[in-house]
Write an enzyme that holds these catalytic residues in place. Structure first.
Site, PDB file in Angstrom:
ATOM      1  N   ASP A  33       0.827  -1.213   0.000  1.00  0.00           N
ATOM      2  CA  ASP A  33       0.000   0.000   0.000  1.00  0.00           C
ATOM      3  C   ASP A  33       0.861   1.264   0.000  1.00  0.00           C
ATOM      4  O   ASP A  33       1.989   1.251   0.484  1.00  0.00           O
ATOM      5  CB  ASP A  33      -0.911  -0.019   1.247  1.00  0.00           C
ATOM      6  CG  ASP A  33      -2.068   0.969   1.127  1.00  0.00           C
ATOM      7  OD1 ASP A  33      -2.361   1.427   0.011  1.00  0.00           O
ATOM      8  OD2 ASP A  33      -2.670   1.279   2.171  1.00  0.00           O
ATOM      9  N   ASN A  81     -11.047  -2.270  -5.198  1.00  0.00           N
ATOM     10  CA  ASN A  81     -10.300  -1.292  -5.989  1.00  0.00           C
ATOM     11  C   ASN A  81     -10.986  -0.917  -7.310  1.00  0.00           C
ATOM     12  O   ASN A  81     -10.593   0.047  -7.969  1.00  0.00           O
ATOM     13  CB  ASN A  81      -8.862  -1.774  -6.255  1.00  0.00           C
ATOM     14  CG  ASN A  81      -7.968  -1.743  -5.023  1.00  0.00           C
ATOM     15  OD1 ASN A  81      -7.067  -2.573  -4.872  1.00  0.00           O
ATOM     16  ND2 ASN A  81      -8.188  -0.782  -4.122  1.00  0.00           N
TER      17      ASN A  81
HETATM   18  C1  IPE Z   1      -5.343  -2.616  -0.114  1.00  0.00           C
HETATM   19  O1  IPE Z   1      -5.028  -1.277  -0.286  1.00  0.00           O
HETATM   20  C2  IPE Z   1      -5.362  -3.308  -1.449  1.00  0.00           C
HETATM   21  C3  IPE Z   1      -4.066  -3.457  -2.098  1.00  0.00           C
HETATM   22  C4  IPE Z   1      -2.911  -3.133  -1.604  1.00  0.00           C
HETATM   23  C5  IPE Z   1      -4.107  -4.038  -3.394  1.00  0.00           C
HETATM   24  P1  IPE Z   1      -6.172  -0.165  -0.413  1.00  0.00           P
HETATM   25  O2  IPE Z   1      -5.471   1.124  -0.573  1.00  0.00           O
HETATM   26  O3  IPE Z   1      -7.147  -0.540  -1.449  1.00  0.00           O
HETATM   27  O4  IPE Z   1      -6.885  -0.270   1.003  1.00  0.00           O
HETATM   28  P2  IPE Z   1      -7.727   0.793   1.809  1.00  0.00           P
HETATM   29  O5  IPE Z   1      -8.733   1.368   0.860  1.00  0.00           O
HETATM   30  O6  IPE Z   1      -6.783   1.834   2.303  1.00  0.00           O
HETATM   31  O7  IPE Z   1      -8.339   0.011   2.925  1.00  0.00           O
HETATM   32  C1  IPE Z   2      -1.566   0.337  -3.313  1.00  0.00           C
HETATM   33  O1  IPE Z   2      -1.364   1.692  -3.346  1.00  0.00           O
HETATM   34  C2  IPE Z   2      -1.832  -0.244  -4.678  1.00  0.00           C
HETATM   35  C3  IPE Z   2      -3.234  -0.624  -4.898  1.00  0.00           C
HETATM   36  C4  IPE Z   2      -4.174  -0.614  -4.007  1.00  0.00           C
HETATM   37  C5  IPE Z   2      -3.586  -1.056  -6.221  1.00  0.00           C
HETATM   38  P1  IPE Z   2      -2.552   2.729  -3.323  1.00  0.00           P
HETATM   39  O2  IPE Z   2      -2.924   3.034  -4.727  1.00  0.00           O
HETATM   40  O3  IPE Z   2      -3.665   2.257  -2.467  1.00  0.00           O
HETATM   41  O4  IPE Z   2      -1.844   3.977  -2.664  1.00  0.00           O
HETATM   42  P2  IPE Z   2      -2.461   4.974  -1.613  1.00  0.00           P
HETATM   43  O5  IPE Z   2      -2.957   4.149  -0.463  1.00  0.00           O
HETATM   44  O6  IPE Z   2      -3.581   5.699  -2.301  1.00  0.00           O
HETATM   45  O7  IPE Z   2      -1.340   5.863  -1.235  1.00  0.00           O
HETATM   46 MG    MG Z   3      -4.050   2.460  -0.518  1.00  0.00          MG
END
Ligand code: IPE
Ligand code: IPE
Ligand code: MG
Length: 253
Positions: A33, A81
């Site tokens: 993340d 997502n």
């Molecule tokens: C969790 O991250 C999913 C992945 C890393 C693929 P998210 O960014 O989607 O999670 P939330 O929304 O902060 O819970």
């Molecule tokens: C994790 O990074 C990757 C996916 C969830 C696909 P994020 O895209 O969630 O990054 P933040 O949490 O918005 O910084």
């Molecule tokens: Mg994230």
């Protein structure tokens, strides 16, 4: 091994030596993340963070393999997502497909088996075809298993497992009373793999975000504020050293 540096944080070589003094965890899972924040802080579009995140994933696959970790599970795209802007979603889809295609020669050289876990529905046809190709090519590899959680939701996984078991009951192949922990575990996407010993989450969020809900019942959790694109071997070693220092009690004394 005693740390040479006293109160100073150990460097990567010292950490690696420490890791090697004990058995490696069998299964490490990672919620990768913080890509978006990494990019935003640099004035870049979020997708630039995802591209950079692929590099971090490559580094961690190499390091995990070198440590003799048997299973590595990376959370790449959740069932939630899809709610992101459509250009980010389609970029993530094609990025995964391109990345695993590009990594195929190295996966073969390392004897790594890739298993993409998650639902196929919703994944564009050409992405699905690319994934299936790399899974087929690596299916016979006997080294580390790399589970890539893609269009993955822990609740979806449990729903799918329930449906599969219910179908067996309906067909007269299974009695309801024979459904136990082991049968449920085997009906999951990760069927047959041991539960994760260690779950790492980057970017500081203290939540599970629908990841491996069944499998992490007794997993050790380790959260770091480091954003995923900045996560490197040093951070992985730190997580494992901390894991190795913990006492896992599994409800005992
Ligand atoms: C969790 O991250 C999913 C992945 C890393 C693929 P998210 O960014 O989607 O999670 P939330 O929304 O902060 O819970
Ligand atoms: C994790 O990074 C990757 C996916 C969830 C696909 P994020 O895209 O969630 O990054 P933040 O949490 O918005 O910084
Ligand atoms: Mg994230």
């Amino acid at each position: 091994m005693a740390l040479k540096s006293g109160n100073v944080a150990p460097d990567e070589t010292e950490l690696l030596e420490l890791v090697r003094t004990q058995p490696a965890p069998q299964h490490v899972a990672v919620i990768m993340d913080g890509n978006g924040r990494w990019a935003t802080r640099r004035g870049l579009p979020r997708v630039a963070g995802h591209s950079e995140g692929v590099k971090a994933a490559r580094t961690i696959v190499r390091a995990a393999d070198a440590l003799g970790i048997r299973y590595l599970t990376l959370y790449a795209f959740s069932s939630e997502n899809w709610s992101r802007p459509s250009d980010e979603v389609s970029m993530l889809m094609s990025l995964l497909e391109r990345s695993i295609h590009r990594e195929l020669p190295e996966l073969m050289a390392r004897n790594v088996r890739l298993r993409v876990i998650g639902r196929a529905e919703g994944v564009p046809h050409e992405v699905k075809r690319g994934i299936d190709n790399v899974m087929d090519e690596t299916a016979g590899n006997t080294g580390m298993t790399l589970f890539m959680a893609f269009n993955y939701g822990g609740r979806d996984e449990l729903v799918d497992a329930c449906r599969a078991l219910a179908r067996q009951v309906q067909a007269g192949e299974l009695r309801p009373d024979d459904i136990d922990d082991g049968r449920i575990a085997r009906a999951l996407y990760t069927g047959g793999a041991p539960d994760p010993d260690l779950l790492i989450r980057t970017s500081g969020e203290m939540r599970i975000s629908n990841f491996l809900l069944w499998q992490i019942a007794y997993t050790e959790l380790w959260v770091t504020p480091v954003l995923w694109p900045d996560f490197g071997t040093h951070d992985l070693y730190r997580a494992i050293v901390e894991y190795q220092r913990r006492e896992r009690r599994f409800g005992g004394v």
